[in-house]
Design a protein around this motif. Structure first.
Motif, mmCIF file in Angstrom:
data_model
loop_
_atom_site.group_PDB
_atom_site.id
_atom_site.type_symbol
_atom_site.label_atom_id
_atom_site.label_comp_id
_atom_site.label_asym_id
_atom_site.label_seq_id
_atom_site.Cartn_x
_atom_site.Cartn_y
_atom_site.Cartn_z
ATOM 1 N N ALA A 20 -10.583 2.969 9.292
ATOM 2 C CA ALA A 20 -10.790 3.989 8.265
ATOM 3 C C ALA A 20 -11.195 3.350 6.941
ATOM 4 N N GLY A 21 -10.529 2.260 6.581
ATOM 5 C CA GLY A 21 -10.831 1.612 5.313
ATOM 6 C C GLY A 21 -12.208 0.991 5.254
ATOM 7 N N ALA A 22 -12.711 0.534 6.388
ATOM 8 C CA ALA A 22 -14.008 -0.165 6.421
ATOM 9 C C ALA A 22 -15.141 0.726 6.895
ATOM 10 N N ILE A 24 0.839 -1.196 0.000
ATOM 11 C CA ILE A 24 0.000 0.000 0.000
ATOM 12 C C ILE A 24 0.884 1.259 0.000
ATOM 13 N N PRO A 25 0.671 2.171 -0.949
ATOM 14 C CA PRO A 25 1.428 3.424 -0.911
ATOM 15 C C PRO A 25 0.891 4.356 0.179
ATOM 16 N N ASP A 68 -7.284 5.256 3.444
ATOM 17 C CA ASP A 68 -7.925 5.637 2.187
ATOM 18 C C ASP A 68 -7.636 4.612 1.094
ATOM 19 N N GLN A 69 -6.400 4.142 1.044
ATOM 20 C CA GLN A 69 -6.037 3.135 0.039
ATOM 21 C C GLN A 69 -6.753 1.800 0.296
ATOM 22 N N ILE A 107 -6.276 1.404 13.341
ATOM 23 C CA ILE A 107 -6.800 2.693 12.919
ATOM 24 C C ILE A 107 -7.007 2.711 11.411
ATOM 25 N N ALA A 108 -6.014 2.230 10.654
ATOM 26 C CA ALA A 108 -6.130 2.203 9.195
ATOM 27 C C ALA A 108 -7.278 1.306 8.746
#
Length: 205
Positions: A123-125, A74-75, A96-97, A119-120
């Motif tokens: 955010a993604g879900a 993931i960038p 976001d990615q 946390i990521a």
């Protein structure tokens, strides 16, 4: 475990199951854990995708680890190795990615590893009904409690963990000793982390 195969996303922002430098400062037990868990789930017929941060411009987007297991880079931030303690501000972009990937290929379940991955993943879900679970593996406060020898990044990691819990007063946060376990907040770590992320450094909308 259900009898039918699941599509399982594992989020491990700093600990890639492809790592070869096991034993370095930011590569060790979690890398092995994520790798072995992925392989075990795949051996039971499930389809596993591990999402980890891209750390080199030469890394391919997708790498097949084994039958039923792929790794997606993931960038998020510069495509180079960064200290783990510097990754928290990048988790908004990471999330976001993840959201873009999961719009195209939604998993049945997300398993995040370490609090920043949690946390990521949240955010993604956030706009889906995908369940998210988190394994924290280790927290800086616990490491200090069980390994009293100072680590050069301990202070920064404690500060990051405090930022994830708005109910933790900085001036009164106890410094644990090797004889007493660290005190915990009664508030859900995922809930407080996501609430602080909304109000501070992560882009949620």
């Amino acid at each position: 475990m259900p009898d039918f195969p699941l599509s399982i996303a594992q989020v491990s922002e700093h600990a890639s199951p492809l790592a070869e430098d096991i034993g370095s400062i930011d590569s060790g037990g979690q890398n092995i854990y994520v790798r072995e868990l992925s392989l075990t789930l795949a051996s039971q017929g499930h389809h596993v995708t591990v999402f980890t941060r891209r750390t080199s411009p030469d890394q391919p987007v997708r790498v097949r680890l084994a039958t039923g297991v792929q790794v997606i880079h993931i960038p998020a931030g510069p495509a180079r190795q960064l200290p783990k303690e510097d990754l928290a501000p990048l988790m908004g972009d990471f999330g976001d990615q993840l959201a873009l990937h999961w719009q195209e290929e939604p998993p049945d379940l997300v398993h995040a590893h370490y609090w920043m991955s949690g946390i990521a993943a949240l955010a993604g879900a956030r706009r889906t009904a995908i369940p998210v679970v988190t394994t924290f593996h280790a927290l800086g406060l616990e490491r200090i409690a069980h390994h009293p020898t100072p680590h050069e990044n301990d202070q920064r990691e404690r500060e990051r963990e405090r930022e994830s819990d708005p109910n933790a007063p900085l001036a009164k946060w106890p410094m644990p000793s090797s004889r007493s376990p660290p005190k915990r907040s009664n508030t859900s770590p995922a809930r407080t982390a996501s609430r602080r992320a909304r109000s501070r450094q992560f882009r949620w909308e």
